[in-house]
Structure formats: C-alpha cells, structure tokens
Write a protein that holds these residues in place. Structure first.
Motif: not given
Length: 310
Positions: A8, A29-31, A34-35, A38-39, A59, A61
């Motif tokens: 992402a 798919v993000a971690r 940044h994830a 976003m969440t 989102v 992982d």
C-alpha cells in the motif's frame, strides 16, 4: 470485482484508493506504522488529479486473513520483497486469483510463477511518481499516472477483459489515471526498464540527480553505455524494442527535470535496502544468460554491491 493491493505504498496506495473512489471493493496488504495509520485515520492521497480520503480501508497484514479470494491481486511491493509476496499469494492463486505485478523489474514473474504458477499471472507496468509522505498518506507528484496491463503471452482472455472494464471505468469516473490494455505487455515493461535501470544505476552510483550527470561528458557517455547494454539485453531476451530505442531513452532523460533522482538513490540516501539486484543485477543476469556483454553495468554493480542491503 474484489481487488487486492499487495503493498500500500506509492503505487498500491494510489491505485487502490482510486478504485475505492470509483466504488470497487479493495483490500490492502500493509504492515507497520503505515498500516496502523490507515486503520486508525484512513488512507489519504494528495494529488493534483484530485485528493482522496478512504475512511475505512480494508487492511490486512496477511492475505490469508481475507474472507474470500480476490479476483485480482496487484503486486506493488519493492522487488526484494517479491519472494515473500509470492509465497503469501500462492494459496490465492490456487483458488483462482489472478496475480499481476506492477513492479519495476523484468524478471519478477520468474519468482511469482515459481510460487503461484504461470497460469495465474497477468502482467503490468505503471508510470507514476508517488510515495508514502507519512504513515497513512500517499503523495502523488506531478500528474503522470499511466497503467498498462495484459496477458504475458499477448492473447486476450475473459479475466483481462473484466479487469480492463474495471480499470477503464475507474479512470473515467475519477480522472485519476490513464488505463491501457496492452497487446504486448512485455514490450511495455522493457520500454520502461530500458530507461529505469540505467537511470537508477547512474544516479545511485554518483549520488546525484540527473541534471549534472547528463551534462558532464564522462557521465553522459557512461549513461549511453548503460542504455545501450540494457536495450541489447532486452532484444536478446525477446523484447521487440525498436531501432533507435537508445536515442529515445536519451531524449527522454534529457527532458527530465534536472533535480530528478531515482528511487534507488532516494533509498540509498535513506539507508534502505536497494533494488540493485533487480535492476542493474537483472541486466547482468540476463546478459550472461543471452550472451550479451554488460561491462558498464558490471562497474555499477561492483561499486554499489556493498550498499544493497542498506
């Protein structure tokens, strides 16, 4: 259609947000930070083609956490993360998900096919200046945003027609990018690579934006050698790069802003791992495979190798 953006960052975040803007189901798919951003706060895109905020992006992982397999998974991670992405996408490919890389390299599909099977693969390329400005925020620089995609062997298919319909609709609804179904996506990928690999190699080796390098006679000659070798390797690998492609690349580079840097130089300056093995290294590997000499690229690789892991 349900679309997965595996990654992402600049590419996955931008195109994923545009698809959401047009009303399509998208998972990311993000971690990491940044994830988390976003969440918590949503995904923001800042762009001259229109700002977007996706308030509640889906989102995960790990794509195994998705309830149902998506129709298409776009691979948008850095090239050195391809192996991990391919392993995680393999169960989805088995379940019928089409896997389409938007990464920079020319041999990423060898890794994806090893895990996902060649029948699952579509192929793609993009021209866009976009990156994570801060966690949860994508900055699109300029207005260029072009997306090309196709079947690796150049034929048509029902899945390609379905994807094309979604992307054309999204482009029309949002004005966020141009979409193009390509009859020869491998040629499009090599067209981009014949510019990108020499540009990245030269700017990273000399730790300089392109302006001073294309003006100085010594580094301009080095750039011309890098381009000539890369184009020769592409032709030997089967890409129908036209006569005069070398001059086209030089003309394009001469038209770039003098302050422009490659993403590999940005990563080098930030102390991050480099895509060296997938850009300069790919020219060397494929040159050896097809019997094309690549001495200028070898000089770059030898100089940069100690920095490739950050």
């Amino acid at each position: 259609m349900h679309i997965l953006m595996f990654g992402a960052g600049g590419v996955g975040g931008y195109y994923g947000a545009r698809l959401v803007e047009a009303g399509y189901a998208v998972s990311f798919v993000a971690r990491g930070r940044h994830a988390a951003a976003m969440t918590t706060h949503g995904l923001q895109v800042r762009s001259q083609r229109g700002d977007i905020t996706v308030d509640r992006p889906n989102v995960v992982d790990d794509p195994a956490k998705l309830g149902t397999p998506p129709d298409v998974a776009f691979v948008c991670v850095k090239l050195m993360q391809t192996e991990e992405a391919a392993r995680q996408l393999a169960p989805l490919a088995t379940a019928g998900t089409a896997v389409c890389s938007l990464q920079n390299g020319v041999d990423r599909d060898e890794v994806l096919a090893r895990h996902c099977g060649s029948a699952a693969l579509l192929d793609g390329t993009t021209q866009i200046g976009a990156a994570i400005a801060e966690p949860g925020v994508i900055q699109h620089t300029g207005t260029m945003a072009n997306l090309s995609y196709g079947e690796p062997q150049g034929h048509d298919s029902a899945r390609l027609q379905a994807l094309d319909a979604v992307l054309q609709d999204t482009a029309a609804r949002t004005g966020g990018f141009e979409a193009r179904q390509s009859p020869d996506i491998r040629l499009d990928i090599w067209r981009k690579f014949s510019f990108l690999a020499p540009f990245a190699s030269l700017t990273a080796r000399h730790r300089s934006p392109i302006g001073p390098l294309r003006e100085a006679s010594k580094t301009r000659a080095e750039l011309e050698s890098l381009i000539a070798e890369t184009v020769a390797v592409g032709r030997a690998a089967g890409a129908a790069l036209p006569d005069g492609r070398e001059a086209e690349v030089m003309k394009f580079i001469d038209g770039l802003p003098a302050e422009m840097k490659s993403s590999m130089l940005h990563d080098l300056e930030a102390g991050k791992p480099l895509e060296l093995d997938w850009l300069t290294g790919a020219v060397l590997r494929l040159g050896q495979r097809h019997g094309v000499a690549t001495p200028a690229n070898q000089v770059i690789y030898d100089h940069m190798e100690s920095y490739r892991n950050g």
